[in-house]
Design an enzyme around this catalytic site. Sequence first.
Site, PDB file in Angstrom:
ATOM      1  N   GLU A  36       0.642  -1.015   0.448  1.00 38.36           N
ATOM      2  CA  GLU A  36       0.076  -0.272   0.062  1.00 38.36           C
ATOM      3  C   GLU A  36       0.489   1.476   0.257  1.00 38.36           C
ATOM      4  O   GLU A  36       1.627   1.419   0.691  1.00 38.36           O
ATOM      5  CB  GLU A  36      -0.810   0.169   1.435  1.00 38.36           C
ATOM      6  CG  GLU A  36      -1.980  -0.559   0.893  1.00 38.36           C
ATOM      7  CD  GLU A  36      -2.471  -0.929   2.348  1.00 38.36           C
ATOM      8  OE1 GLU A  36      -4.469  -1.537   1.741  1.00 38.36           O
ATOM      9  OE2 GLU A  36      -2.372  -1.314   3.374  1.00 38.36           O
TER      10      GLU A  36
ATOM     11  N   CYS B 280       3.177   8.806   1.085  1.00 43.32           N
ATOM     12  CA  CYS B 280       3.778   7.390   2.503  1.00 43.32           C
ATOM     13  C   CYS B 280       4.044   6.348   1.508  1.00 43.32           C
ATOM     14  O   CYS B 280       3.031   5.532   1.423  1.00 43.32           O
ATOM     15  CB  CYS B 280       2.887   7.288   3.659  1.00 43.32           C
ATOM     16  SG  CYS B 280       3.280   6.008   4.773  1.00 43.32           S
TER      17      CYS B 280
ATOM     18  N   CYS C 286       6.560  -7.460   6.442  1.00 44.95           N
ATOM     19  CA  CYS C 286       7.417  -6.564   7.800  1.00 44.95           C
ATOM     20  C   CYS C 286       7.731  -7.431   8.631  1.00 44.95           C
ATOM     21  O   CYS C 286       7.457  -8.879   9.282  1.00 44.95           O
ATOM     22  CB  CYS C 286       6.710  -5.473   8.972  1.00 44.95           C
ATOM     23  SG  CYS C 286       7.982  -4.927   9.731  1.00 44.95           S
TER      24      CYS C 286
ATOM     25  N   CYS D 182       5.712  -5.467  15.718  1.00 45.01           N
ATOM     26  CA  CYS D 182       5.106  -4.748  17.211  1.00 45.01           C
ATOM     27  C   CYS D 182       3.231  -4.891  16.982  1.00 45.01           C
ATOM     28  O   CYS D 182       2.948  -4.674  16.376  1.00 45.01           O
ATOM     29  CB  CYS D 182       5.407  -3.143  16.777  1.00 45.01           C
ATOM     30  SG  CYS D 182       7.498  -2.444  15.938  1.00 45.01           S
TER      31      CYS D 182
ATOM     32  N   CYS E 297       0.760  -2.856  15.837  1.00 43.12           N
ATOM     33  CA  CYS E 297       0.710  -2.360  14.089  1.00 43.12           C
ATOM     34  C   CYS E 297       0.024  -3.039  13.613  1.00 43.12           C
ATOM     35  O   CYS E 297       0.682  -4.828  13.224  1.00 43.12           O
ATOM     36  CB  CYS E 297       2.038  -2.057  13.575  1.00 43.12           C
ATOM     37  SG  CYS E 297       2.713  -1.721  11.838  1.00 43.12           S
TER      38      CYS E 297
ATOM     39  N   CYS F  22      -1.735   5.527   9.979  1.00 37.97           N
ATOM     40  CA  CYS F  22      -0.460   4.431  10.223  1.00 37.97           C
ATOM     41  C   CYS F  22      -0.732   3.835  11.226  1.00 37.97           C
ATOM     42  O   CYS F  22      -1.670   3.318  12.212  1.00 37.97           O
ATOM     43  CB  CYS F  22       0.622   6.091  11.184  1.00 37.97           C
ATOM     44  SG  CYS F  22       1.004   7.562  11.071  1.00 37.97           S
TER      45      CYS F  22
HETATM   46  N1  SAH Z   1       9.030   0.356  10.680  1.00 38.99           N
HETATM   47  C1  SAH Z   1       9.179   0.809  10.118  1.00 38.99           C
HETATM   48  C2  SAH Z   1       8.573   1.981   9.328  1.00 38.99           C
HETATM   49  C3  SAH Z   1       6.648   2.046   9.317  1.00 38.99           C
HETATM   50  S1  SAH Z   1       6.445   3.351  10.413  1.00 38.99           S
HETATM   51  C4  SAH Z   1       9.128   1.948  11.630  1.00 38.99           C
HETATM   52  O1  SAH Z   1       8.777   1.382  12.705  1.00 38.99           O
HETATM   53  O2  SAH Z   1       9.377   3.285  11.983  1.00 38.99           O
HETATM   54  C5  SAH Z   1       4.859   3.459  10.963  1.00 38.99           C
HETATM   55  C6  SAH Z   1       4.725   4.660  12.049  1.00 38.99           C
HETATM   56  O3  SAH Z   1       3.567   4.392  12.689  1.00 38.99           O
HETATM   57  C7  SAH Z   1       5.564   4.035  13.071  1.00 38.99           C
HETATM   58  O4  SAH Z   1       6.352   5.002  14.098  1.00 38.99           O
HETATM   59  C8  SAH Z   1       4.787   3.674  14.168  1.00 38.99           C
HETATM   60  O5  SAH Z   1       5.324   3.474  15.358  1.00 38.99           O
HETATM   61  C9  SAH Z   1       2.911   3.786  13.654  1.00 38.99           C
HETATM   62  N2  SAH Z   1       2.010   3.091  14.224  1.00 38.99           N
HETATM   63  C10 SAH Z   1       2.317   1.702  13.905  1.00 38.99           C
HETATM   64  N3  SAH Z   1       0.763   1.358  14.504  1.00 38.99           N
HETATM   65  C11 SAH Z   1      -0.059   2.268  14.769  1.00 38.99           C
HETATM   66  C12 SAH Z   1      -1.182   2.669  15.146  1.00 38.99           C
HETATM   67  N4  SAH Z   1      -1.949   1.787  15.050  1.00 38.99           N
HETATM   68  N5  SAH Z   1      -1.228   3.854  15.509  1.00 38.99           N
HETATM   69  C13 SAH Z   1      -0.162   4.405  15.107  1.00 38.99           C
HETATM   70  N6  SAH Z   1       1.012   5.166  15.166  1.00 38.99           N
HETATM   71  C14 SAH Z   1       1.074   3.979  14.041  1.00 38.99           C
END
Ligand code: SAH
Length: 344
Positions: A92, A105, A112, A116, A119, A336
């Site tokens: 995406e 983005c 991945c 986490c 996510c 995000c």
């Molecule tokens: N793997 C990389 C790139 C992904 S960025 C990283 O972790 O930085 C995605 C961003 O969105 C990260 O800062 C992550 O912490 C945040 N994120 C992931 N899931 C989320 C959610 N459900 N709500 C808000 N932010 C989220």
Amino acid sequence: MMKQNLLALSFSEMETFVQQIGFKKYRAKQILSWIYQKWVKSIDEMTDLSLTDRALLSEKAEILPLKIVTRQKSSDGTEKFLLGLEDGNKIEAVFLPEERRLTLCISTQAGCTLDCTFCLTALEKLKRNLKVSEIMDQVLTVQREHPERRISNIVFMGMGEPMANLPAVTEAVQRMISPTGFGISPRKITVSTAGLVPQIEQFLASNEPQANLSISLNATTDKVRDQIMPKVNKLYPIKVLLDALKKASLLSRRRVTFEYVLLAGVNDSLADAIRLVRLAHGIRCKFNLIPFNEFPESHYRRPSDEQIENFQKTLLKGGLVATLRKNRGRDILAACGQLSGENK
Ligand code: SAH
């Protein structure tokens, strides 16, 4: 014979390739400019090549763009593109138009590497790293659909962990910033990572013009970070990560951004905010607070507006720069942490 996908070639490979098929070397620049500056998706559109040259080139090469599987538009203008790769995997990319900038983005992996727990992308296992062409082509594919304005900012914050695919990410950044490429300033590009320390060090040590770096910190104690970002925090606990950034801070004036997802009752207390102020000491940085974006499978909750505001105020009082990320595209699961590569 398989045709060469022109999107797969680096600039020097393009020079070699055109000479191999009997063109003069300068044709490489012409072709690159059609691809990266005029965003064409077929050789037929390269009208300053003669018809004979276009026919010859088409015999040996092609442009294989990503497929747009679906696109969904949010009420706030955010648009989510589900893109199909050649092998059937899907990724995406999210288009975020604002009055003064157009941000895209983009994803770096199908699935991945990490796990986490907050996510949505992590619910899928890693399928594979994206190729340079697949990373770069997200920009071209979405730009073609919005030819009226140029994409001005690119963030590597879609699906995947960019630092786990660093060679391809580095080459994609070069294609984005090169004047022969997409031609965007490195200051308008941000690479985000959950904290793979050796790759961060490699990224920061590079002599090439650099994109901005963003670190998803998300917790102030290893106990909490181990719970919400288990894989990466076991490899590189908070102190190891921050020590590496402190060292880099002594060597360069560049400022890193810390992303901090606010999860109600998990990492959003005022004690957390106070700890953050202490942890950030000695690092040239700013904070971007991201209130958790909920999705059906998640058991985390977004803190109340009041809690978010108090958290931010505590950081500001502690002398930090801290902004709040707008939650755009939430209604279409484009915000995000809501990207899954599924056709939802
Ligand atoms: N793997 C990389 C790139 C992904 S960025 C990283 O972790 O930085 C995605 C961003 O969105 C990260 O800062 C992550 O912490 C945040 N994120 C992931 N899931 C989320 C959610 N459900 N709500 C808000 N932010 C989220």
